[in-house]
Design a protein around this motif. Structure first.
Motif, PDB file in Angstrom:
ATOM      1  N   UNK A  47       4.988   2.453   2.421  1.00 38.69           N
ATOM      2  CA  UNK A  47       4.601   2.355   1.013  1.00 38.69           C
ATOM      3  C   UNK A  47       3.086   2.367   0.894  1.00 38.69           C
ATOM      4  N   UNK A  48       2.583   2.915  -0.207  1.00 43.18           N
ATOM      5  CA  UNK A  48       1.138   2.903  -0.442  1.00 43.18           C
ATOM      6  C   UNK A  48       0.869   3.216  -1.905  1.00 43.18           C
ATOM      7  N   UNK A  49      -0.358   2.976  -2.340  1.00 42.56           N
ATOM      8  CA  UNK A  49      -0.789   3.378  -3.682  1.00 42.56           C
ATOM      9  C   UNK A  49      -1.889   4.422  -3.536  1.00 42.56           C
ATOM     10  N   UNK A  50      -1.907   5.350  -4.500  1.00 41.55           N
ATOM     11  CA  UNK A  50      -2.900   6.439  -4.497  1.00 41.55           C
ATOM     12  C   UNK A  50      -2.797   7.179  -5.818  1.00 41.55           C
ATOM     13  N   UNK A  57      -8.208   8.156 -11.832  1.00 40.84           N
ATOM     14  CA  UNK A  57      -8.401   6.708 -11.692  1.00 40.84           C
ATOM     15  C   UNK A  57      -7.117   5.889 -11.829  1.00 40.84           C
ATOM     16  N   UNK A  58      -5.974   6.553 -11.995  1.00 39.80           N
ATOM     17  CA  UNK A  58      -4.709   5.837 -12.174  1.00 39.80           C
ATOM     18  C   UNK A  58      -3.925   5.881 -10.866  1.00 39.80           C
ATOM     19  N   UNK A  59      -3.697   4.723 -10.279  1.00 36.55           N
ATOM     20  CA  UNK A  59      -2.960   4.650  -9.014  1.00 36.55           C
ATOM     21  C   UNK A  59      -1.464   4.643  -9.260  1.00 36.55           C
ATOM     22  N   UNK A  60      -0.731   5.410  -8.444  1.00 36.20           N
ATOM     23  CA  UNK A  60       0.724   5.430  -8.455  1.00 36.20           C
ATOM     24  C   UNK A  60       1.256   4.759  -7.194  1.00 36.20           C
ATOM     25  N   UNK A  61       2.532   4.413  -7.240  1.00 36.01           N
ATOM     26  CA  UNK A  61       3.206   3.843  -6.074  1.00 36.01           C
ATOM     27  C   UNK A  61       3.960   4.959  -5.367  1.00 36.01           C
ATOM     28  N   UNK A  62       3.755   5.086  -4.053  1.00 38.72           N
ATOM     29  CA  UNK A  62       4.323   6.182  -3.263  1.00 38.72           C
ATOM     30  C   UNK A  62       5.118   5.637  -2.079  1.00 38.72           C
ATOM     31  N   UNK A  74       5.146   6.073 -11.627  1.00 38.45           N
ATOM     32  CA  UNK A  74       4.003   6.732 -12.261  1.00 38.45           C
ATOM     33  C   UNK A  74       3.703   6.012 -13.572  1.00 38.45           C
ATOM     34  N   UNK A  75       2.622   5.238 -13.640  1.00 40.25           N
ATOM     35  CA  UNK A  75       2.320   4.492 -14.868  1.00 40.25           C
ATOM     36  C   UNK A  75       2.121   5.372 -16.092  1.00 40.25           C
ATOM     37  N   UNK A  76       1.850   6.657 -15.892  1.00 37.17           N
ATOM     38  CA  UNK A  76       1.678   7.565 -17.023  1.00 37.17           C
ATOM     39  C   UNK A  76       2.978   8.270 -17.387  1.00 37.17           C
ATOM     40  N   UNK A  77       4.054   7.976 -16.667  1.00 35.51           N
ATOM     41  CA  UNK A  77       5.336   8.590 -16.948  1.00 35.51           C
ATOM     42  C   UNK A  77       5.971   8.034 -18.209  1.00 35.51           C
ATOM     43  N   UNK A  78       6.996   8.697 -18.717  1.00 35.45           N
ATOM     44  CA  UNK A  78       7.605   8.289 -19.994  1.00 35.45           C
ATOM     45  C   UNK A  78       8.210   6.891 -19.979  1.00 35.45           C
ATOM     46  N   UNK A  79       8.676   6.438 -18.841  1.00 34.96           N
ATOM     47  CA  UNK A  79       9.291   5.114 -18.789  1.00 34.96           C
ATOM     48  C   UNK A  79       8.324   3.969 -18.979  1.00 34.96           C
ATOM     49  N   UNK A 107      -2.091  -1.126  -8.899  1.00 37.41           N
ATOM     50  CA  UNK A 107      -3.196  -1.414  -7.985  1.00 37.41           C
ATOM     51  C   UNK A 107      -2.782  -2.361  -6.868  1.00 37.41           C
ATOM     52  N   UNK A 108      -1.627  -2.999  -7.013  1.00 44.00           N
ATOM     53  CA  UNK A 108      -1.113  -3.862  -5.944  1.00 44.00           C
ATOM     54  C   UNK A 108       0.399  -3.967  -6.108  1.00 44.00           C
ATOM     55  N   UNK A 109       1.062  -4.402  -5.046  1.00 39.12           N
ATOM     56  CA  UNK A 109       2.518  -4.541  -5.069  1.00 39.12           C
ATOM     57  C   UNK A 109       2.916  -5.459  -3.926  1.00 39.12           C
ATOM     58  N   UNK A 110       4.188  -5.851  -3.911  1.00 37.70           N
ATOM     59  CA  UNK A 110       4.730  -6.637  -2.802  1.00 37.70           C
ATOM     60  C   UNK A 110       6.187  -6.236  -2.622  1.00 37.70           C
ATOM     61  N   UNK A 111       6.720  -6.454  -1.415  1.00 40.39           N
ATOM     62  CA  UNK A 111       8.089  -6.052  -1.105  1.00 40.39           C
ATOM     63  C   UNK A 111       8.889  -7.222  -0.549  1.00 40.39           C
ATOM     64  N   UNK A 112      10.200  -7.035  -0.510  1.00 41.94           N
ATOM     65  CA  UNK A 112      11.036  -7.978   0.223  1.00 41.94           C
ATOM     66  C   UNK A 112      10.864  -7.729   1.719  1.00 41.94           C
ATOM     67  N   UNK A 113      11.558  -8.511   2.548  1.00 36.79           N
ATOM     68  CA  UNK A 113      11.345  -8.416   3.993  1.00 36.79           C
ATOM     69  C   UNK A 113      11.738  -7.059   4.551  1.00 36.79           C
ATOM     70  N   UNK A 114      12.745  -6.428   3.980  1.00 27.59           N
ATOM     71  CA  UNK A 114      13.228  -5.150   4.499  1.00 27.59           C
ATOM     72  C   UNK A 114      12.453  -3.956   3.960  1.00 27.59           C
ATOM     73  N   UNK A 115      11.598  -4.190   2.968  1.00 37.69           N
ATOM     74  CA  UNK A 115      10.873  -3.079   2.371  1.00 37.69           C
ATOM     75  C   UNK A 115      11.744  -2.233   1.472  1.00 37.69           C
ATOM     76  N   UNK A 116      12.778  -2.827   0.878  1.00 39.69           N
ATOM     77  CA  UNK A 116      13.688  -2.086  -0.004  1.00 39.69           C
ATOM     78  C   UNK A 116      13.403  -2.333  -1.480  1.00 39.69           C
ATOM     79  N   UNK A 117      12.999  -3.555  -1.827  1.00 44.09           N
ATOM     80  CA  UNK A 117      12.683  -3.896  -3.211  1.00 44.09           C
ATOM     81  C   UNK A 117      11.177  -4.073  -3.345  1.00 44.09           C
ATOM     82  N   UNK A 118      10.583  -3.380  -4.322  1.00 43.97           N
ATOM     83  CA  UNK A 118       9.148  -3.445  -4.559  1.00 43.97           C
ATOM     84  C   UNK A 118       8.913  -4.019  -5.951  1.00 43.97           C
TER      85      UNK A 118
END
Length: 721
Positions: A47-50, A57-62, A74-79, A107-118
């Motif tokens: 996982x990463x942001x970019x 200047x808008x970071x997405x989660x990848x 994508x923070x600029x997406x319709x949702x 700009x930041x995030x966290x996950x569960x131990x397995x890296x499945x939920x962000x």
């Protein structure tokens, strides 16, 4: 017809002209760079942001999986349309300022131990997304959200809102207040100013591995003096109130608590002060005022605390039931105990990774009883995966490499993971290592599995229009690592060049490295304007051992200026085109302070200076940072007088430009205003450039772009170009 030589010169001139705007639009070439990388424990997902480009200047989660990248949010997406007009919570804005965050979006995030939920926050709203499929989901909360973190099992999400710590189920139900709030001056789950800015601890709570409890920091700023950061350009806007512990004043009171998700709470009984072994001095303060690190592993909570005088650090094992603590490791130093990110780390019962002095002068590690080799200067522990400890270190100060060590296979020894000369770091999970490498050729992020490349994560940062072409130098009797940047059009013997020193030269940061970085591009741009630009890392900077780094204890200026002058004269001896009758220095933050000191204390050497965001009155800077070097101002007033420049204002005889962001809450604009007032009282002409709305990091596009041009014009005029 234009000759090829003229065409090349015209192209260089055009690129140089466009560079300041590019520098500003790319936020110092930071946009488009993948960051905050996380590898799942099985090594399958990264996982990463970019952003989408080097100017976005808008970071997405990848997510990088099976050799390919996929956007998760994508923070600029319709949702996310409803989030566009919402305001970022003040606590989150403060966290971003401490982190020098220049982008928006995720700009930041966290996950569960397995890296499945962000989990991540957008404009104070909590969102989750799964890496194994599904769209992002908005989660209802009690208020604007800061620092959301899933429990290790992925069933709960904790977050901070309004100074209190809450949990909510991952499906959005059963929201609950776990701790606080206890009034406007108390927060649960957030880090205090000093811990974020000067210690490097950005977090304020940690989940238990069993997902049934949290270790929570309570911060009480009632005793901390307030600063009021106003916007003079908008006099109707109320000032922003910042609890700021200046040197010699009270710190925030930080306590730790074990909080069960069922609501029970147990106080952690931290020791009040250091005992036997604590080094004595003219100023001795044994009180454990700083919580420098914390976490919770399979063996329980692990915490490290530091005394107010910073000469002792204790590592504490916490009983998760009673809150009692037991000291498992002690470190002492007669100057200050150096903190290394990622330490302490526990590998198992009684098996710690802690800082150590393995022999000689280098700062190393003790990994479960085995010391790193002498001469290997450790910078950071970056993680543990598949039984291997990964850390960054270097034998040559201009290079930082990734190393690994497997305590269960000591016969393998210490293994260097990175190869190419440069600055490398890593993130690991299972058999996968993500190697983040900055070299003179550029920036790459490679995904390795069992040591074999299996993919790359795209670096979308723009290439500087002005390509750095530094000459590596080792100068003087101290073998000072330096870089000399000359105009691309200059030929040896073609004529004298005025010299511009553009160092940082302060504690905690190197800029003379075998890596392409923004400051190298800026140095080359100034060279294209007609300067010979010299950059030197001298005493007080990291990477060359404890004695070198701590040579500024008690005096932050004298040896630092000595090294800059020694490097200047040594470089001129090697390159006679350097004109020692026209020498200037420019800098920001510590190096801005250094530039002002250069023209005050050595006008025979330095003929002009630009001092940006300069910390000119050391009494105004924060406790942990300033007392580390100068002690307590009530005990060592002479240290603060000797290292502050206000009383020396009358000595100014050279052109000096002072630049400062009016919204700077790190180095307050009071530094520059008080110094300017002292210069005015002494009848000394000078230039002051206030930057409306700018903090310690200038990110506004027009301001950052034009600031380079104004600096250039001031220096050229001052040196008679």
């Amino acid at each position: 017809m234009t000759s090829p030589v003229d065409a090349t010169a015209d192209a260089r001139a055009a690129a140089s002209e466009r560079f300041p705007l590019q520098f500003a639009r790319t936020r110092r070439f930071s946009l488009g760079v993948p960051r905050q990388l996380t590898v799942s424990p099985d090594g399958e997902r990264v996982l990463f942001v970019r952003g989408m480009s080097g100017t976005d200047p808008v970071s997405r989660l990848w997510l990088h999986e099976n050799g390919a990248e996929r956007m998760l949010a994508d923070p600029l997406g319709p949702g996310f349309a409803d989030e566009a007009e919402a305001e970022v919570p003040p606590a989150e804005l403060a966290r971003r300022e401490r982190a020098r965050e220049t982008s928006s979006g995720v700009v930041s995030y966290a996950t569960d131990a397995a890296g499945l939920l962000v989990a991540f926050a957008l404009q104070g709203t909590l969102w989750t997304v799964r890496t194994d499929g599904g769209a992002p989901r908005r989660i209802p909360t009690a208020g604007p959200v800061v620092d959301p973190r899933p429990s290790p099992d992925g069933t709960l999400i904790a977050y901070v809102s309004g100074g209190g710590l809450y949990t909510v189920r991952a499906d959005g139900t059963a929201g609950r207040l776990l701790a606080g709030p206890d009034g406007e001056q108390v927060t649960y789950g957030l880090s205090d100013y000093v811990s974020q800015e000067s210690i490097g601890r950005s977090r304020g709570y940690w989940w238990s591995p069993g997902s049934d409890a949290l270790l929570v920091a309570r911060v009480d700023t009632a005793g901390v003096r307030r600063r009021y950061i106003s916007d003079p350009a908008d006099p109707e806007r109320p000032p922003r109130v910042v609890p700021y512990p200046a040197a010699g004043t009270p710190n925030a009171e930080v306590s730790l608590h074990l909080v069960r998700v069922s609501g029970e709470r147990t106080d952690v009984r931290l020791p009040s002060s250091a005992g036997e072994g604590h080094p004595e001095g003219a100023w001795t303060d044994r009180r454990f005022e700083y919580v420098v690190s914390a976490g919770w592993d399979a063996c329980g909570p692990l915490v490290s605390v530091q005394t107010r005088d910073q000469r002792s650090v204790h590592v504490l094992e916490v009983d998760e039931r009673s809150g009692d603590t037991r000291t498992s490791h002690r470190t002492h130093d007669s100057a200050w105990v150096s903190l290394r990110p990622g330490t302490p780390l526990r590998l198992g019962p009684g098996a710690l990774v802690v800082t150590a002095r393995p022999g000689g002068d280098s700062q190393g590690l003790d990994i479960a009883g085995t010391s790193t080799p002498p001469g290997l200067e450790v910078r950071e522990v970056v993680g543990v995966a598949d039984g291997r400890v990964y850390f960054t270190a270097g034998e040559e100060p201009t290079e930082i490499h990734v190393w690994s060590y497997a305590p269960d296979a000591p016969e393998e020894g210490f293994v260097r993971v990175s190869d190419a000369p440069g600055v490398h770091t890593a993130t690991a999970g299972g058999p996968t290592v993500v190697l983040d490498s900055r070299t003179p050729d550029g920036h790459t992020v490679a995904v390795l599995r069992d040591g074999v490349p299996v993919g790359r994560i795209a670096v979308l940062a723009e290439e500087p229009l002005v390509a750095p072409c530094p000459l590596p130098l080792v100068l003087g009797r101290r073998e000072l690592r330096s870089r000399l940047y000359l105009p691309s059009w200059h030929r040896p013997g073609a004529g004298p060049l005025p010299v511009l020193l553009s160092p940082y030269a302060g504690h905690g940061m190197q800029i003379v490295l075998k890596a392409r970085a923004w400051w190298a591009a800026v140095a080359q741009w100034f060279a294209e304007q007609g300067f010979a630009v010299l950059v030197t890392d001298g005493r007080g900077t990291p990477g060359r051992g404890e004695t070198w780094e701590k040579s500024v204890h008690g005096d932050r200026l004298t040896v630092v200026l000595e090294d800059q002058i020694e490097a200047l004269h040594a470089a001129a001896a090697l390159h006679p085109d350097l004109d020692l009758t026209r020498v200037a220095m420019r800098g920001w933050s510590f190096s801005g302070y250094l530039a002002a000191a250069a023209v005050l204390r050595h006008p025979e050497v330095f003929h002009a200076a630009v001092a940006g965001a300069a910390s000119l009155d050391r009494r105004l800077y924060d406790t942990h940072w300033e007392e580390r070097f100068l002690g307590h101002p009530d005990v060592f007033p002479e240290n603060y007088t000797r290292n502050s420049l206000l009383d020396e204002a009358g000595a100014l005889t050279r052109p000096l430009m002072l630049v400062h962001g009016l919204a700077d809450d790190n180095v307050a604009v009071a530094h520059t205003l008080r110094f300017s007032a002292a210069l005015l009282a002494a009848g000394r002409p000078h230039t002051v450039l206030p930057l409306t709305g700018a903090g310690h990091l200038v990110s506004q596009e027009e301001t950052a772009s034009n600031l380079l041009l104004l600096e250039r014009d001031f220096l050229r005029k001052s040196l008679g170009l």
